[in-house]
Design an enzyme around this catalytic site. Structure first.
Site, mmCIF file in Angstrom:
data_model
loop_
_atom_site.group_PDB
_atom_site.id
_atom_site.type_symbol
_atom_site.label_atom_id
_atom_site.label_comp_id
_atom_site.label_asym_id
_atom_site.label_seq_id
_atom_site.Cartn_x
_atom_site.Cartn_y
_atom_site.Cartn_z
ATOM 1 N N GLU A 36 -6.058 -9.119 3.944
ATOM 2 C CA GLU A 36 -5.158 -8.419 4.870
ATOM 3 C C GLU A 36 -5.106 -9.226 6.151
ATOM 4 O O GLU A 36 -6.146 -9.492 6.776
ATOM 5 C CB GLU A 36 -5.659 -7.007 5.205
ATOM 6 C CG GLU A 36 -5.439 -6.018 4.095
ATOM 7 C CD GLU A 36 -5.814 -4.589 4.481
ATOM 8 O OE1 GLU A 36 -5.650 -4.219 5.666
ATOM 9 O OE2 GLU A 36 -6.280 -3.864 3.593
ATOM 10 N N GLN B 214 2.328 -6.043 5.549
ATOM 11 C CA GLN B 214 2.466 -5.729 4.144
ATOM 12 C C GLN B 214 3.866 -6.116 3.693
ATOM 13 O O GLN B 214 4.702 -6.414 4.528
ATOM 14 C CB GLN B 214 2.223 -4.255 3.917
ATOM 15 C CG GLN B 214 0.821 -3.783 4.285
ATOM 16 C CD GLN B 214 0.506 -2.379 3.794
ATOM 17 O OE1 GLN B 214 1.281 -1.752 3.095
ATOM 18 N NE2 GLN B 214 -0.661 -1.871 4.202
ATOM 19 N N GLU C 219 0.844 -1.201 0.000
ATOM 20 C CA GLU C 219 0.000 0.000 0.000
ATOM 21 C C GLU C 219 0.877 1.248 0.000
ATOM 22 O O GLU C 219 2.021 1.219 0.478
ATOM 23 C CB GLU C 219 -0.898 -0.030 1.251
ATOM 24 C CG GLU C 219 -1.790 1.188 1.389
ATOM 25 C CD GLU C 219 -2.848 1.031 2.486
ATOM 26 O OE1 GLU C 219 -2.765 0.082 3.281
ATOM 27 O OE2 GLU C 219 -3.752 1.890 2.530
ATOM 28 N N GLU D 77 -12.425 -2.461 2.974
ATOM 29 C CA GLU D 77 -12.982 -2.157 4.303
ATOM 30 C C GLU D 77 -14.143 -1.170 4.192
ATOM 31 O O GLU D 77 -14.126 -0.068 4.770
ATOM 32 C CB GLU D 77 -11.880 -1.662 5.252
ATOM 33 C CG GLU D 77 -10.842 -2.738 5.487
ATOM 34 C CD GLU D 77 -9.902 -2.500 6.680
ATOM 35 O OE1 GLU D 77 -9.875 -1.400 7.241
ATOM 36 O OE2 GLU D 77 -9.190 -3.459 7.032
HETATM 37 O O1 AHR Z 1 -2.702 -2.454 6.361
HETATM 38 C C1 AHR Z 1 -2.964 -1.215 6.953
HETATM 39 C C2 AHR Z 1 -4.439 -0.837 6.911
HETATM 40 O O2 AHR Z 1 -5.167 -1.748 7.664
HETATM 41 C C3 AHR Z 1 -5.113 -0.885 5.563
HETATM 42 O O3 AHR Z 1 -4.933 0.277 4.832
HETATM 43 C C4 AHR Z 1 -6.545 -1.056 5.921
HETATM 44 O O4 AHR Z 1 -7.274 -1.721 4.935
HETATM 45 C C5 AHR Z 1 -6.505 -1.795 7.232
HETATM 46 O O5 AHR Z 1 -7.314 -1.220 8.186
#
Ligand code: AHR
Length: 499
Positions: A305, A354, A30, A177
């Site tokens: 995620e 991530q 991200e 989300e």
């Molecule tokens: O991974 C960090 C954040 O966590 C992402 O942007 C979001 O989708 C989640 O709340």
């Protein structure tokens, strides 16, 4: 040295759960902190060795773990992202505030750079479209730019920007989300939005798209039920079901707040591992709800995620979500991947959050320096499971009593490819060895050909000064009686006689 009660592992090599979709070993990147900028993208003028602006050291490291799929551009960022900002000459791209994660987004890393990066590491792209602050029209134009093969204004622009051919992109996330940063929608409202966006994603050149809905936050089963109630038409008593638009449903699950990334005691070691194990119950309960609406099990369950999210150890706002990865995080990765393997008949993709410099990352960078984390090593060791047939494995082991629960000391998963059987097993006890007897049933003769172990102090981590503290080692592959180190992740390879 050993515990008095032995662990018995029985592998049922003549039974199958399902094929393990390699995408279970997926990743997520991200525009957050230094995941993209510095982590992946350094720019063509950088003194850090790069190919077209992309770091070569990072690419080489990622190739070794066989990244099957990469989700981008968010996360929360996705629902603010306008793809046209990220194409064309880099100097002319707009600079905008990154409203979720702070600082400014210069858009130097956009569609072409992302797809080139995927190509370099051998990953399939998974793009999350902006639903929260955009329209189906913007998504359709992105799809046209990505996939349309005809001659249009946008495909001419694609060629002018350096890519004549359509990419044939496949995996489309419709929002992120939606219950939170993606628009604070109700499940009913989002179900309708999903259907609207998914309808227009049937764009010429994109008929093969896999459309993935943004699902619940961890154990919010009510959200899942209401989403399916609406999309299936049951809520309104309508004949028309919009379920055929949906191919994947993606929930999120993070575990953390048991000490910090590097400061925790033994009770917090167990507390975090226990939280990691919860993902099994969560995915099973989501799948049961899905079965109610989709009894043929056509719709895939995805966790796009997941991972550890520790309280920040940094006072620098730009590094708020950057954390060290210790042996404890590696254990969370191994436990979770084993759970996904065991549920391969429903879970088809999982994206750890991530890839670089953010949360449970594979790699940490600091300027030209790069270090690979214990979590990376788990991905490298477990890559052998990708595309194997998931095999049931039954484990009888010692119990560990923690403050809240009784946990199994040893757990794992197993897969088979040709005559090569891969058994991954963890010993979560940080103090005791586990005496393990492995029996492989239904396969005739079998021999252990390799035993790799990742172990170390529970706080052990790799730093720029000391990059190899936690690194896998080979153990002599002798017979079925194994002595697993305390706090260890083990990958055993067997050759079977009659597969
Ligand atoms: O991974 C960090 C954040 O966590 C992402 O942007 C979001 O989708 C989640 O709340």
């Amino acid at each position: 040295m050993t515990d008095d009660k032995a662990t018995k592992i029985v592998v049922h090599a003549d039974e199958r759960i399902a094929q393990i979709n390699p995408n279970i070993y997926g990743h997520f990147a991200e525009h957050l902190g230094s995941c993209i900028y510095d982590g992946i993208w350094v720019g063509t003028e950088s003194s850090i060795p790069n190919e077209s602006g992309i770091r070569i050291d990072v690419v080489e490291a990622l190739k070794k773990i066989k990244v099957p799929v990469l989700r981008w551009p968010g996360g929360c960022f996705a629902d603010t992202y306008h793809w046209k900002d990220g194409i064309g000459p880099r100097g002319k791209r707009p600079v905008r505030p990154n409203i979720w994660w702070g600082g400014e987004e210069n858009n130097n890393f956009g569609t072409h750079e992302f797809l080139q990066f995927c190509d370099m590491i051998g990953a399939e792209p998974y793009i999350c479209a902006n639903v929260g602050s955009s329209t189906p029209q913007e998504m359709m134009e992105w799809l046209e730019y990505l996939n349309y093969e005809g001659d249009t204004t946008l495909t001419r622009l694609r060629a002018k920007n350096g890519h004549r051919e359509a990419w044939g992109f496949r995996l489309l996330g419709i929002g992120n989300e939606s219950w939170g940063c993606g628009g604070n929608m109700t499940p009913q409202y989002y179900a309708n939005e999903f259907a609207r966006f998914a309808t227009f994603a049937n764009y010429p050149g994109s008929f093969f798209l896999v459309k993935i809905a943004s699902g619940a936050n961890s154990d919010d089963y009510d959200w899942t039920r209401r989403f399916f109630e609406t999309i299936s038409g049951r809520a309104c008593g309508c004949k028309q079901s919009r379920l055929p638009l949906l191919r994947g449903f993606a929930f999120h699950y993070y575990c953390g707040t048991a000490g910090t990334a590097t400061k925790f005691n033994e009770a917090q070691w167990y507390e975090l591992l226990e939280k990691a194990m919860r993902i099994e119950e969560i995915l099973v309960r989501h799948r049961l709800i899905m079965d109610d609406y989709d009894p043929q099990r056509r719709i895939e369950l995805i966790c796009d995620e997941w991972g550890t999210w520790h309280p920040s150890e940094s006072s620098n706002p730009a590094k708020k979500l950057q954390q060290q990865s210790t042996m404890r995080d590696a254990m969370v990765a191994a436990i979770s991947l084993d759970i996904f393997n065991r549920n391969a008949d429903k879970v088809t993709m999982a994206n750890i959050a991530q890839m670089i410099n953010v949360l449970q990352s594979m790699i940490l960078t600091d300027g030209p320096k790069m270090v690979i984390t214990p979590t990376y090593h788990v991905y490298e060791m477990y890559a052998a499971h990708q595309a194997g047939a998931s095999i049931p494995v039954r484990i009888k082991t010692t119990k560990i009593s923690t403050k809240n629960k009784t946990l199994d000391a040893v757990m794992g998963s197993c897969s088979l490819k040709g005559n090569k059987l891969t058994l991954s097993i963890v010993n979560i006890d940080p103090k005791k060895y586990a005496d393990v007897d492995v029996e492989i049933r239904g396969a005739g003769e079998s021999s252990l050909t390799r035993w790799r172990v990742l172990t170390g102090d529970i706080h052990g981590c790799n730093t720029f000064d000391d990059p190899d503290t936690i690194t896998p080692v080979d153990k002599p592959a002798t017979d079925r009686k194994l002595l697993l180190d305390p706090a260890s992740i083990n990958v055993l390879t067997y050759e079977l006689g009659n597969s």
